[in-house]
Design an enzyme around this catalytic site. Sequence first.
Site, PDB file in Angstrom:
ATOM      1  N   ASP A 154      -2.822 -12.524   4.836  1.00 26.77           N
ATOM      2  CA  ASP A 154      -4.173 -12.100   5.168  1.00 26.77           C
ATOM      3  C   ASP A 154      -4.404 -11.888   6.798  1.00 26.77           C
ATOM      4  OD1 ASP A 154      -7.079 -11.824   5.587  1.00 26.77           O
ATOM      5  OD2 ASP A 154      -7.658 -13.739   4.593  1.00 26.77           O
ATOM      6  N   TRP A 156      -6.846  12.400   5.857  1.00 27.52           N
ATOM      7  CA  TRP A 156      -6.783  12.950   4.716  1.00 27.52           C
ATOM      8  C   TRP A 156      -5.173  12.556   3.949  1.00 27.52           C
ATOM      9  CZ3 TRP A 156      -9.868  18.144   4.413  1.00 27.52           C
ATOM     10  CH2 TRP A 156     -11.044  18.016   4.758  1.00 27.52           C
ATOM     11  N   GLY A 160       0.758  -1.290   0.033  1.00 23.75           N
ATOM     12  CA  GLY A 160      -0.063   0.003  -0.047  1.00 23.75           C
ATOM     13  C   GLY A 160       0.830   1.254  -0.108  1.00 23.75           C
ATOM     14  N   TYR A 165     -16.629   2.276   8.543  1.00 24.18           N
ATOM     15  CA  TYR A 165     -15.192   2.580   8.488  1.00 24.18           C
ATOM     16  C   TYR A 165     -14.636   3.086   9.788  1.00 24.18           C
ATOM     17  CZ  TYR A 165     -10.413   4.274   7.491  1.00 24.18           C
ATOM     18  OH  TYR A 165      -9.037   4.382   7.235  1.00 24.18           O
TER      19      TYR A 165
END
Length: 286
Positions: free
Chosen positions: A40, A154, A10, A129
Amino acid sequence: MKILITGAAGRLGSQLLAQLQDKHIVAGADIVGEVSHELDIADYDACRRLVADTRPDVVLHPAAWTDVNGCALNPQKALRVNGLGTGNLAAVTAQCDIPILYVSSNEVFDGALDRAYSEYDYPNPQNAYGYSKWYGERAVGQVNPRHYIVRSAWLFAHGGRNFIHAILGAAREGKPLRVVTNEVANPTYTNDLAAAIVRLIETERFGIYHLVNEGAVSRWQFARHVLNLAGYSETPIERISRHEWPRPSLPPEYTALANNAGASIGIRLRPWEEGVRAFLDAEAAG
């Protein structure tokens, strides 16, 4: 120091990998991408095996399902990945007496305050979330006493697509821009967050931290600043309310974070405007 990083494929995980690998022995794990270990996090036995095999001195855990709208549409998956998956890593690291750093979100707060949230304001998530990230926070905090919980907001990163990319793409294509004025938080450059996390784990000062670029703005102000810097100062942006931008997950209104704990030990991130400029300069340089 031997460091295990989840979510290494990521944006934040890969940046942590890049900043740490010259000074430390680093292993990356993810469910996707070309990383050294497939993991996982929702699989407890897989977490246990990986920690046993790599024997890290600390686990950095930015891995998460960050699709906030997807989380709203499938809250059970959000809970399984962000909550129970984090609980798996918290339990495994606690059993091995290994510190864990968990990356959480400003969306654990409800947005009802008229000031920036401090580290020990009580979370009250308003969407799936935020709830899943708060669940992860509780799992880490209650199971492993040697923990860092890092909340940010953000994030914008190189690669993929983020708010800055979306705004600039629309401006280049001449598309009309409508941006909300009543969602406020701290735009944060992922490279700066990663650098702050690297500094934090070297302190061994466990606890809750708000690591964000300094300053808080609305989405509209963020977009206006980006366009002005990028040469689109004449491009208009329609001001709208967040209720005029329908989506499955409605974010909290005001979730600016105050960096009190980090600043007290000398960890501060530069103002968000400087972070945006550095991001745009790096993008332009290729």
